[in-house]
Scaffold this active site. Structure first.
Site, short mmCIF file in Angstrom:
data_model
loop_
_atom_site.label_atom_id
_atom_site.label_comp_id
_atom_site.label_asym_id
_atom_site.label_seq_id
_atom_site.Cartn_x
_atom_site.Cartn_y
_atom_site.Cartn_z
N ASN A 1 0.87 -1.18 0.00
CA ASN A 1 0.00 0.00 0.00
C ASN A 1 0.91 1.22 0.00
O ASN A 1 1.50 1.57 1.02
CB ASN A 1 -0.89 -0.02 1.25
CG ASN A 1 -1.76 1.23 1.34
OD1 ASN A 1 -1.80 2.04 0.41
ND2 ASN A 1 -2.44 1.39 2.47
N TRP A 2 1.01 1.87 -1.17
CA TRP A 2 1.93 3.01 -1.28
C TRP A 2 1.36 4.29 -0.67
O TRP A 2 2.05 5.28 -0.60
CB TRP A 2 2.28 3.25 -2.76
CG TRP A 2 3.24 2.25 -3.32
CD1 TRP A 2 3.91 1.27 -2.63
CD2 TRP A 2 3.66 2.13 -4.69
NE1 TRP A 2 4.71 0.55 -3.49
CE2 TRP A 2 4.58 1.06 -4.76
CE3 TRP A 2 3.35 2.82 -5.86
CZ2 TRP A 2 5.19 0.68 -5.94
CZ3 TRP A 2 3.95 2.45 -7.05
CH2 TRP A 2 4.87 1.37 -7.09
N LYS A 3 0.09 4.25 -0.29
CA LYS A 3 -0.55 5.44 0.29
C LYS A 3 -0.29 6.64 -0.63
O LYS A 3 -0.28 6.48 -1.83
CB LYS A 3 -0.05 5.65 1.73
CG LYS A 3 -0.21 4.37 2.57
CD LYS A 3 0.02 4.56 4.03
CE LYS A 3 -0.18 3.22 4.76
NZ LYS A 3 -0.06 3.32 6.20
N HIS B 1 -9.53 1.17 4.99
CA HIS B 1 -8.25 1.37 5.67
C HIS B 1 -8.45 2.34 6.84
O HIS B 1 -9.25 3.27 6.76
CB HIS B 1 -7.21 1.94 4.69
CG HIS B 1 -5.83 1.89 5.25
ND1 HIS B 1 -5.37 2.83 6.15
CD2 HIS B 1 -4.81 1.00 5.07
CE1 HIS B 1 -4.13 2.51 6.49
NE2 HIS B 1 -3.77 1.41 5.85
N GLU C 1 -6.83 4.74 7.85
CA GLU C 1 -6.62 6.17 7.52
C GLU C 1 -7.85 6.76 6.84
O GLU C 1 -8.16 7.94 7.02
CB GLU C 1 -5.35 6.31 6.65
CG GLU C 1 -4.09 6.09 7.49
CD GLU C 1 -2.91 5.50 6.74
OE1 GLU C 1 -2.90 5.53 5.50
OE2 GLU C 1 -1.99 4.98 7.42
N GLU D 1 -5.17 -4.75 10.62
CA GLU D 1 -4.15 -3.72 10.81
C GLU D 1 -4.42 -2.98 12.12
O GLU D 1 -5.20 -2.02 12.13
CB GLU D 1 -4.17 -2.73 9.65
CG GLU D 1 -3.89 -3.34 8.30
CD GLU D 1 -3.31 -2.32 7.32
OE1 GLU D 1 -2.28 -2.63 6.73
OE2 GLU D 1 -3.87 -1.21 7.18
N GLY E 1 2.81 2.42 10.79
CA GLY E 1 3.77 3.50 10.65
C GLY E 1 4.50 3.86 11.94
O GLY E 1 5.14 4.91 12.02
N SER F 1 3.75 -1.98 10.32
CA SER F 1 5.20 -2.04 10.51
C SER F 1 5.80 -3.40 10.13
O SER F 1 6.71 -3.90 10.81
CB SER F 1 5.56 -1.66 11.95
OG SER F 1 5.16 -0.33 12.22
N GLY G 1 3.04 -0.99 4.27
CA GLY G 1 3.10 0.44 3.93
C GLY G 1 4.54 0.86 3.68
O GLY G 1 5.10 0.63 2.60
N GLY G 2 5.16 1.47 4.68
CA GLY G 2 6.50 2.06 4.54
C GLY G 2 7.52 1.17 3.84
O GLY G 2 8.23 1.63 2.92
P1 13P Z 1 3.20 0.53 7.66
O1 13P Z 1 3.71 -0.76 7.06
O2 13P Z 1 3.92 1.74 7.19
O3 13P Z 1 3.09 0.42 9.15
O4 13P Z 1 1.69 0.71 7.11
C1 13P Z 1 0.80 -0.34 7.25
C2 13P Z 1 -0.42 -0.01 6.47
O5 13P Z 1 -1.19 0.85 6.84
C3 13P Z 1 -0.66 -0.76 5.22
O6 13P Z 1 -1.94 -0.54 4.74
#
Ligand code: 13P
Length: 267
Positions: free
Chosen positions: A27-29, A113, A115, A182, A188, A227, A248-249
């Site tokens: 997920n590149w956000k 998600h 967010e 999640e 993050g 993470s 994510g990251g």
């Molecule tokens: P991180 O891997 O940066 O913690 O993000 C997780 C995430 O929200 C994937 O959708």
């Protein structure tokens, strides 16, 4: 579920028996322009080209979907969008419909998600409509759930998961469904859930899915997100109900994400 097998060197190894093909999604956000996405692909695709035993998915931002989708055509990588609107078309300025996502080459879409729930006020009802709309137009929904830190500390983890599943999956078929657990406190933050915390939540989710779908629940992938790194993926994937990851990251760097996709192998 976890047979002990002899290795070539005569020692024994515990090998997790998998009834579900692992599913690893990036997920590149809100990261990567088109040139940045293309640079990622030119490094990433060769690193994973021989991986046939993992479903590999990239979720770029909307603006890069068309180009990325063109670029991965014919490869072992599938594309997801990060969100959708639940109507097919109409006067909804700024929104993107499931038909448009399918048109641009998406196989999946992330829904609910944390967010989206937190910053864009998406309720369980909206998440449910989006999940149904995705399915109606042939997209696999990557349905996200998870508790906040306060909820976990108050002992409400399972209550939150229960509510999000009951409301979010109401009327949703198992076809193409992927569930992502999640925990918000792990996103993050560098603070991963322990493999056992993930397993406990996933086992609870699987039980809820059995209630909805009976035996079909055994075929559905439950991903862990929060993470995930090349360092912790192996211990997470050893757990019986952890079928993959939503990253994510660590998915922004081709080498790191390739290392997650190829979990469990000596690097
Ligand atoms: P991180 O891997 O940066 O913690 O993000 C997780 C995430 O929200 C994937 O959708």
């Amino acid at each position: 579920m976890t047979p002990v097998l002899p290795l070539d060197n005569g020692s024994m190894a515990t090998v997790k028996y998998r009834m579900r093909k692992p599913f690893i999604a990036a997920n590149w956000k809100m990261h990567k322009t088109i040139p940045e996405a293309l640079a990622f692909l030119s490094a990433f695709l060769p690193l994973v080209k021989d991986v046939t035993d993992v479903t590999i998915v990239l979720a770029p931002p909307f603006t890069a979907l068309a180009r990325v989708s063109e670029e991965v055509r014919g490869s072992n990588v599938r594309i997801a969008a990060q969100d959708l609107f639940f109507e097919e078309k109409g006067a909804f300025t700024g929104e993107i419909s499931p038909v448009m996502l399918a048109d641009v080459g998406c196989s999946y879409v992330i829904v609910g998600h944390s967010e989206r729930r937190q910053y864009f006020f998406e309720t369980d009802d909206v998440v449910n409509k989006k999940t149904r709309a995705a399915q109606k137009f042939g997209l696999g929904a990557i349905f996200c759930i998870g508790e906040s830190l306060a909820e976990r500390e108050e002992g409400k983890t399972f209550e939150v998961i229960h509510r999000e599943i009951e409301r979010g999956l109401d009327g949703v078929a198992p076809r193409g469904l992927v569930v992502a657990y999640e925990p918000i406190w792990a996103i993050g933050t560098g603070r991963t859930a322990s493999p056992q915390q993930a397993q406990d939540a996933h086992a609870f989710i699987r039980e809820k899915l059995r209630g909805f779908y009976g035996n079909e629940a055994e075929r559905l992938c439950i991903l862990y997100g929060g993470s995930v790194t090349p360092e912790n993926i192996d211990s997470l994937m050893e757990k019986p109900d952890v079928d993959g990851a939503l990253v994510g990251g660590a998915s922004l760097k081709p080498e790191q994400f390739a290392s997650i996709v190829t979990f469990g192998r000596k690097k």
